[in-house]
Design an enzyme around this catalytic site. Structure first.
Site, PDB file in Angstrom:
ATOM      1  N   MET A 120       0.846  -1.195   0.000  1.00 37.40           N
ATOM      2  CA  MET A 120       0.000   0.000   0.000  1.00 37.40           C
ATOM      3  C   MET A 120       0.883   1.248   0.000  1.00 37.40           C
ATOM      4  O   MET A 120       1.906   1.298   0.669  1.00 37.40           O
ATOM      5  CB  MET A 120      -0.909   0.013   1.234  1.00 37.40           C
ATOM      6  N   ASP A 158       0.371  -3.331   5.956  1.00 35.27           N
ATOM      7  CA  ASP A 158       0.134  -2.731   4.635  1.00 35.27           C
ATOM      8  C   ASP A 158       0.825  -3.457   3.481  1.00 35.27           C
ATOM      9  O   ASP A 158       0.997  -2.887   2.418  1.00 35.27           O
ATOM     10  CB  ASP A 158       0.546  -1.249   4.652  1.00 35.27           C
ATOM     11  N   GLU A 159       1.231  -4.678   3.680  1.00 40.00           N
ATOM     12  CA  GLU A 159       1.783  -5.411   2.538  1.00 40.00           C
ATOM     13  C   GLU A 159       1.512  -6.907   2.648  1.00 40.00           C
ATOM     14  O   GLU A 159       1.351  -7.434   3.739  1.00 40.00           O
ATOM     15  CB  GLU A 159       3.292  -5.153   2.380  1.00 40.00           C
TER      16      GLU A 159
END
Lengths: 390, 372
Positions: free
Chosen positions: A7, A100-101
């Site tokens: 992200m 976020d990943e």
């Protein structure tokens, strides 16, 4: 093929999403105390040299016009879950690496969703359309390469390295980009004249292993385009922890204990959420001079009682007796096991069964927290602490 | 001080006290034995500050005196001594010579005045027991031990008391680690007339020494006075400092509702549980007992190892019952029971199970289940 989805400036982007007025502004999310650090910075802010993990005061210096925001973890988690849900539509094999990943293994999915590039674009499109967020994706046959590739065209990028292009891509790749190569390793590698993965091939695997141990083996493999690591559908939790940098350095034992209580409750909550119990408790202390120590002790049986974690950590703190001011304190739990089998009861209802009672209490607190929020019920000691602060 | 010892006699005493003198204490002098010669003979004393030993032996005493000599060194010397007669003589400045015609040792010794006093068994009402019976009580009691850093008196000590029930007087030892409890009774006969005493707590460590100290044969005298437990056999006495603390109320646990008794053949039950414990581990200790339809089925499940199950036929027509136990505790109990059949008294999954021999109530093993 493996897709790495990352992200873009996740926390900052979420803030912009929830407050469109911030669009185009230098949004910087991070700890607000004098010693907080940057958790995320929008691309606008990055142009001023602000990056994550930078001390907040430094960020303020570099970007005085920035909008500085306290992180809203709950909201980020909510969106993170939504992102993972979207990814799960494309492949059942997803490995979430952080909030976020994630890696997505799309081998065998092309008949269903089309080729790698098509899937990559579809993922980006779904996340943009459904959540209003952008991400960058790297698509390669190798896990480590995908991670590197997703970073090459940020933000909102897509980098595809088809199998036939892997060798050409790896050759000039700087070793510093390879996950796991830290500053120390890099210096050592440079001394050997190794700057790129191509340079690694100048040495035999044996030489590398002698020099770098297991990691030498991995480097040799990566240089030849081999990455045995797979996308692990569900990553087993190995340890859980909670820590914080204190608002001011302290050597006040009672104060440190109160922080430990908070962390014990937090770790206990995490254990309950994962339905795990721990047998090892770790105390982490960072001093004002940034020197760090950890102390560990094994428990006689697996537990997730906040009280046991707290008491054990306090025991470690008492034995360690920090003499220098403490800057950061944390508590970790490891040696985890899934729900324990039967637990020995006591003939006289003594402390051994107390742990079970505490677990039951923790469980009840969870139920209350779920309905009424975290402020509804908590330890009196922590309540007083808050009042004192106010 | 100057005296002559017979090698075998001295070796016998020294081997008895090695357990005491090899233990680390806060005083360096406890690594020594105190040897005092008087006109009447030789007194040998040792202590680990919790348990003390004193023996009085006839010997040929040339001159009176007292020395504190390293117990381990003396033991090693005596063990390998090439002659049957050993001369021990104090020289100047606390040097001691250990000699025979061909051998000569000179050892540095410590100041005997620093040696801690051992409580004397003066004016105690000793009572007499069969040595084998006392050893048996101790062995059954100390079988329940706890980890090294435990400090609670009722865990590291054995409850010792005299009990009058029905027409009999008993000497009773109760031992627990709070997960299980054993009760061993010794029926007093006419010779055994213990003064009624309040319960005292004797450290298990000290009882282990008593066990080492006693041979199987004959009788032994036992007594309690103020803070000490005495065991005297002929010319040798052991004295143990009692522990301070409360023993938990255990008597209710001994009440047996015979309706819950289930009869088992001892050996097959023991072997079945031994086989079960193969798959248990430190982490997964439990074995699930399932009583149903005139059978007990036990099963052990260990995610790291595997599982096993086994069935044994019994008389059982009550409601089916499932309860988990650590099989180790049953194995310990069954190993001590001698009768061919045993009774397991199991009420339900919350109450302790009482294990005892078929026709006796002198030895109870009370085992708390595990919560499933």
């Amino acid at each position: 093929m493996i897709i790495h989805v990352d992200m873009d400036a996740f926390f900052a982007s979420v803030e912009v999403l929830d407050d469109p007025g911030l669009s185009g502004a230098c949004v910087i999310v991070g700890g607000m105390s004098s010693r907080g650090v940057v958790s995320a910075a929008s691309y606008e802010a990055r142009q001023y040299g602000v990056h994550s993990a930078m001390p907040m005061y430094e960020a303020r210096g570099k970007c005085p016009q920035g909008v500085f925001l306290e992180p809203r973890r709950r909201r980020y988690k909510e969106l993170s879950r939504a992102v993972m849900l979207i990814l799960s539509r494309f492949s059942p094999v997803i490995e979430q690496v952080s909030i976020d990943e994630a890696f997505v293994d799309i081998n065998g999915c092309d008949r269903l969703h089309g080729g790698p590039e098509k899937i990559g674009r579809a993922i980006k499109e779904a996340i943009r359309r459904e959540l209003g967020l952008t991400c960058s994706v790297g698509i390669t046959p190798l896990k480590f390469l995908s991670k590197i590739a997703s970073d090459m065209d940020k933000p909102d990028g897509l980098t595809l390295i088809p199998p036939e292009a892997v060798d050409d891509f790896i050759g000039p790749l700087p070793v510093a980009k390879v996950p796991g190569v830290g500053r120390q390793n890099r210096k050592q590698l440079e001394r050997l004249g190794i700057r790129t993965l191509g340079d690694v091939k100048k040495y035999s695997t044996e030489q590398l292993v002698r020099r770098f141990g297991k990691y030498g083996q991995r480097l040799a493999e990566l240089a030849s385009g081999i990455d045995p690591s797979e996308v692990k559908g569900v990553r087993p939790v190995k340890s859980l922890s909670s820590e914080q940098t204190l608002p001011v350095d302290t050597r006040d034992r009672d104060r440190l204990r109160r922080y430990l209580l908070k962390h014990a409750e937090d770790v206990s909550r995490q254990l309950r959420r994962h339905d795990l119990r721990a047998k090892t408790v770790t105390l982490k202390v960072k001093h004002a001079d940034f020197s760090q120590v950890t102390r560990q002790v094994g428990l006689c049986r697996h537990t997730r009682s906040s009280e046991t974690l707290f008491k054990t950590a306090c025991g470690l703190l008492d034995n360690y007796r920090p003499t220098r001011p403490v800057r950061l304190i944390g508590l970790g739990a490891s040696d985890l096991s899934e729900k324990e089998g039967p637990v020995q009861m006591s003939l006289f209802g003594e402390p051994d069964t107390d742990a079970l009672k505490w677990e039951a209490l923790d469980h009840a607190v969870d139920a209350i927290t779920e309905r009424f929020g975290r402020e509804a019920v908590r330890r009196a000691e922590l309540f007083n602490d808050d009042r004192r602060r106010k | 001080m100057k005296t002559i010892f017979t090698k075998s006699e001295l070796l016998d005493v020294l081997s008895k006290v090695q357990g005491l003198t090899n233990r680390k204490t806060s005083l360096a002098i406890t690594e020594n034995v105190l040897i005092q010669t008087t006109e009447g003979g030789v007194t040998i004393t040792a202590t680990d500050l919790e348990t003390g030993f004193e023996g009085i032996y006839p010997a040929t005493v040339a001159t009176e005196g007292i020395i504190a000599i390293n117990s381990r060194k003396l033991y090693d010397i005596v063990k390998m001594f090439p002659a049957d007669q050993i001369n021990i003589e104090e020289l100047e400045n606390r040097w001691v010579a250990i000699t025979s015609e061909a051998v000569e040792y000179h050892l540095v010794t410590m100041t005997p005045d620093d040696f801690p006093d051992i409580p004397r068994a003066d004016e105690i009402d000793f009572f007499e027991m069969e040595t084998a019976a006392l050893k048996d009580m101790i062995e059954k009691s100390v079988a329940i031990s706890v980890a090294g850093d435990e400090k609670r008196a009722h865990m590291i000590g054995v409850n010792f008391e005299t009990v009058s029930e029905a027409d009999n007087d008993y000497i009773r030892m109760v031992s627990t680690d709070i997960k299980r409890l054993t009760k061993v009774d010794y029926v007093c006969d006419s010779k055994t007339k213990p003064a009624a005493n309040e319960n005292v707590i004797i450290p298990k460590k000290g009882l282990n020494e008593v066990n080492r100290f006693l041979a199987q044969d004959g009788t032994v005298e036992v007594g309690v006075q103020s803070n000490h437990f005495f065991v005297r056999k002929d010319n040798e006495t052991l004295v143990i400092n009692l522990l301070d603390g409360e023993f938990p109320p255990y008597r209710d646990l001994l009440n047996i509702q015979t309706a819950y008794d289930v009869l088992f053949p001892r050996e097959p039950l023991l072997m079945m549980l031994k086989r079960m414990s193969i798959v248990t581990s430190e982490e997964y200790k439990a074995v699930i007992f399932n009583y149903e339809n005139n059978a007990l089925q036990v099963r052990a499940v260990n995610p790291n190892v595997g599982e096993s199950k086994e069935k044994i036929a019994i008389d059982y027509d009550r409601e089916s019952l499932e309860v988990a136990f650590n099989p180790r505790y049953f194995i310990d109990a069954l190993n001590f029971i001698e009768s061919e059949n045993v009774l397991l008294n199991i009420v339900d999954g919350e109450h302790p199970c009482i294990v005892r021999g078929e026709n006796t109530s002198s030895y109870f093993n009370i085992i708390m289940p595990m919560k499933i």
